[in-house]
Scaffold this motif. Sequence first.
Motif, PDB file in Angstrom:
ATOM      1  N   SER A 298       0.510  -1.430   0.458  1.00 16.07           N
ATOM      2  CA  SER A 298      -0.198   0.159   0.000  1.00 16.07           C
ATOM      3  C   SER A 298       1.430   1.255  -0.177  1.00 16.07           C
ATOM      4  O   SER A 298      -0.009   2.365  -0.523  1.00 16.07           O
ATOM      5  N   VAL A 301       1.708   2.127  -3.888  1.00 15.18           N
ATOM      6  CA  VAL A 301       0.440   2.618  -3.943  1.00 15.18           C
ATOM      7  C   VAL A 301       0.402   4.331  -3.919  1.00 15.18           C
ATOM      8  O   VAL A 301       0.353   4.822  -4.516  1.00 15.18           O
ATOM      9  N   GLN A 302       0.328   4.771  -2.552  1.00 15.88           N
ATOM     10  CA  GLN A 302       0.435   5.490  -2.069  1.00 15.88           C
ATOM     11  C   GLN A 302       1.573   7.014  -2.219  1.00 15.88           C
ATOM     12  O   GLN A 302       1.594   8.158  -3.053  1.00 15.88           O
ATOM     13  N   GLN A 305       0.616   7.144  -6.290  1.00 15.80           N
ATOM     14  CA  GLN A 305      -0.626   8.629  -5.546  1.00 15.80           C
ATOM     15  C   GLN A 305      -0.210  10.308  -5.786  1.00 15.80           C
ATOM     16  O   GLN A 305      -0.622  10.914  -6.657  1.00 15.80           O
ATOM     17  N   HIS A 306       1.554  10.355  -5.326  1.00 15.68           N
ATOM     18  CA  HIS A 306       1.910  11.550  -4.717  1.00 15.68           C
ATOM     19  C   HIS A 306       2.564  11.781  -6.207  1.00 15.68           C
ATOM     20  O   HIS A 306       2.735  12.936  -7.249  1.00 15.68           O
ATOM     21  N   GLU A 308       1.161  11.097  -9.647  1.00 21.65           N
ATOM     22  CA  GLU A 308       0.130  11.177 -10.084  1.00 21.65           C
ATOM     23  C   GLU A 308      -0.442  13.167  -9.416  1.00 21.65           C
ATOM     24  O   GLU A 308      -0.206  13.296 -10.286  1.00 21.65           O
ATOM     25  N   LYS A 309       0.028  13.255  -8.243  1.00 22.53           N
ATOM     26  CA  LYS A 309       0.060  14.753  -7.534  1.00 22.53           C
ATOM     27  C   LYS A 309       0.766  15.728  -9.406  1.00 22.53           C
ATOM     28  O   LYS A 309       0.584  16.749  -9.322  1.00 22.53           O
ATOM     29  N   SER A 313      -2.997  13.480 -13.568  1.00 20.60           N
ATOM     30  CA  SER A 313      -3.069  12.415 -13.492  1.00 20.60           C
ATOM     31  C   SER A 313      -2.750  11.701 -15.718  1.00 20.60           C
ATOM     32  O   SER A 313      -2.730  10.128 -16.149  1.00 20.60           O
ATOM     33  N   SER A 317      -0.936   7.945 -16.824  1.00 19.89           N
ATOM     34  CA  SER A 317      -1.540   6.987 -16.942  1.00 19.89           C
ATOM     35  C   SER A 317      -0.859   6.873 -18.188  1.00 19.89           C
ATOM     36  O   SER A 317      -0.746   4.862 -18.408  1.00 19.89           O
TER      37      SER A 317
END
Length: 622
Positions: A298, A301-302, A305-306, A308-309, A313, A317
Amino acid sequence: MASGLEEIEPDSGLEERTSSLSIHGHREEGEKNTRESKIVIAAIDFGTTYSGYAYIFRDELDKAKDSSEKSNVIYKHWQSGSDAGICSHKTPTCLLLNSAGKFDSFGYPAEEKYYNLMNNNAHLGWRFFKRFKMILLNERNLTTETKIPDDQNNIFKAIDVFALSLKFIKEDLIRSLKRTGFDIKEKEIQWVITIPAIWNPRSKQFMRMAAEKAGMKSKQLEFALEPEAAAVYVKETKVAKQRVSGDEHALVPFSVGTRFMLLDLGGGTIDISVKEVVPGRALKEIHRASGSGLGGDSINVQFFQHLEKVFGSKVMSRFKNENNQKAALYDLEMEIELKKRNLDFDQNGNLKIAIPPALIEMFEEDEDKDFEEHLNSFPGFKFKRGKLLVNQKIITEIFIPSVTSLIQLVRKIIAQENVTKISDIIMVGGFSQSPIVSKTVKDLFKHENVNVIIPNDPDLAVLQGAVMYRYWPEVVRTRRSPYTYGTRLLRLWLDGDDESKMTRRGKSKEVFCGDHFEKFVSLNDEFETGQTATIKVYPVEADTTEMAIDVYTSDKSDPRYTTDNGCEKLGRLVVHMPDTTKGLDRRADVTMTMGSTEIVVQGKMMPDGTPTKVVFDMLNAK
C-alpha cells in the motif's frame, strides 16, 4: 423430486428443526496417523510480494531436544538474475507465461526474462502476473471462473495462475529434496501452505483447489494461518528476558500464562493474532484474527498517487499504459520498492528517487513546460540530476494510511474486555522492518510496560512456524470464530419482525418472516482444535433426495436478517438424502469443523450414522 432450494418451506417442521445445533470436540486419529507416516514436512509461504519454501525431515523434529533444533529447517536460496552476487530466502511472487499461455518461469527468472523482453520491445503477447494474491482478499464474488489481468491487461483464469505458480514451487522443492541424495517420493511429503488469517473460507477453498490442481494431494495438504504460524515459532524462540541472579538476565522462550500480540506485516496484508501460552506449551487464541489489506504494498500505491499529483494523472496514465514504456515503469516500481525499504535520507532529509528519463520527456512534451520549474509549485519535491528528491515530511504522509490502519486495529483489539495483560508485541513480516512502522508501534506502547520485539529474520518467522505447526497442529489449542455463521430461514412471524420481510404461504395464508438469519456460531466464539458444530437437517418433502441450505456470514454478533449490512452469502450446503423410504421421518447430521484452519463438512444419516455425501460449495453456488 423436491430439491429444498432457497428458503426452507413452511409446514415441514424444518423451520424449527434445522436450528438445532450441538458443538463438540474431536481429534481425527486417522489424520494424525497419516501425518506421522510422512518423511518430510514442506512449508510454502506464498506471499503477495515474495514467496519461499522450507522443509525438514520429520525424524529431525522427533529427535529435537530444544527450540533451536526444532527450527533447524532447510531453506531454498533464490538467486537474483540481475545481481548474481545476492541470494535470498524468498523470490518475487510473479509468473510468466508465453504467448500460448504456457508456463515459462516463476520468480526472479520470470522477472528478468520479462524485463529483457520489454527492453527489446518483444514482450507483446507474453503474460506476466505479479501481486495477484490480493484478489483472494479483495474479490467478493470469487469463483473458479474469476479472471485476473496480466501486465498488459489481458485476462486469464485466476485459479490457473495460482496453480501454475504453486506447481513450480512444489516441483522445485522436490528437485531440492532429490539433491539431498534421499529417494523421497511425493506421497511421503506433508505439505503446508501459509495463508492470511483474515481470508474468508471461500478464499481458502479457492487456494485448496489451486493447490490440488498443482498436484498436491488433498490428504497431504493443510493450511497454516500466517500470524498463527509465526506465533508458534516465536513461542519457542528465546525472546523473553528472565532474571537469572542479581542483575544478570537470560533470554528464554515465553512461559506459560504469557499473553502476546503477533503483528504479521506482509506485503499485501496486515494480520493480527492474540495468543496465550497454556500448559503443554500450546497456544490459546484470546481474540479472533483481525487485519486489513494495507500491507507494505500500500506504500507503493501511495507513492504513485503522489507522483500522479506531481506529473498529472494524464501523463502518469499514459506512462503506465503504453506498452513501449513497460521497462521504464518496471524500473520506477523497483526503485520505489527499494527506497521504501531502506528510507536512506540524505543530510537534508530527502529521499532520492531515480526517475526514468522517458517519464520526464513525456511530461515536458504533454505539458509544454520545464519539469524542474514545474516542481517549484510542489513543496517537499525537488529534481536534481535525474533524481526526484522527496522531503521526509512527504514520505511520512505516504506511510500514514497504512500505519494509521495498523494502530487503529491494535487499539481496537486491546480495548476488548477479554484482551488483557498483554506483555509482548511481536512484529514479523517484511513490512515490520520499516523504521517508520516499527518506531510507531514502539512509541505507542513505550508507557504501557509492553515489550515490542522484532525477532531476527522476521520475514522468515512464518515459514519457520509453518513447519513446526505441521509437525504438531494441536499446538494451537483453541481458535476464535472470525464471523457469525448462520443459515437463511423462513420462519413463523413474530411481533417486532420487519414488515418488509412478511410473506404468506400455504392455503391458510399463514404469515411468515423471510430472510431470517438463523445463527449457529457467533463472532469470536471459542472452539478447540477439531471442534465441530452440528446442524440437523430434515427433508422438506417425503420425496426430497437432497437438501440445499444457504450459509451466510456476518461481521456482527447478532444479525437479524441475511440482508443486513455486514452479511454475505458464503456458499451452499448440499446434503444428499437418497433413501426416501421413511419419507419425512429422516434426519442428516452435518458437522462443520469450526476450530481448524478450514471449514470441513461431513454428513451422517441418523440414527445409524451411515455416512452421506455433503458438498459445501463456496465458489460456484448462486
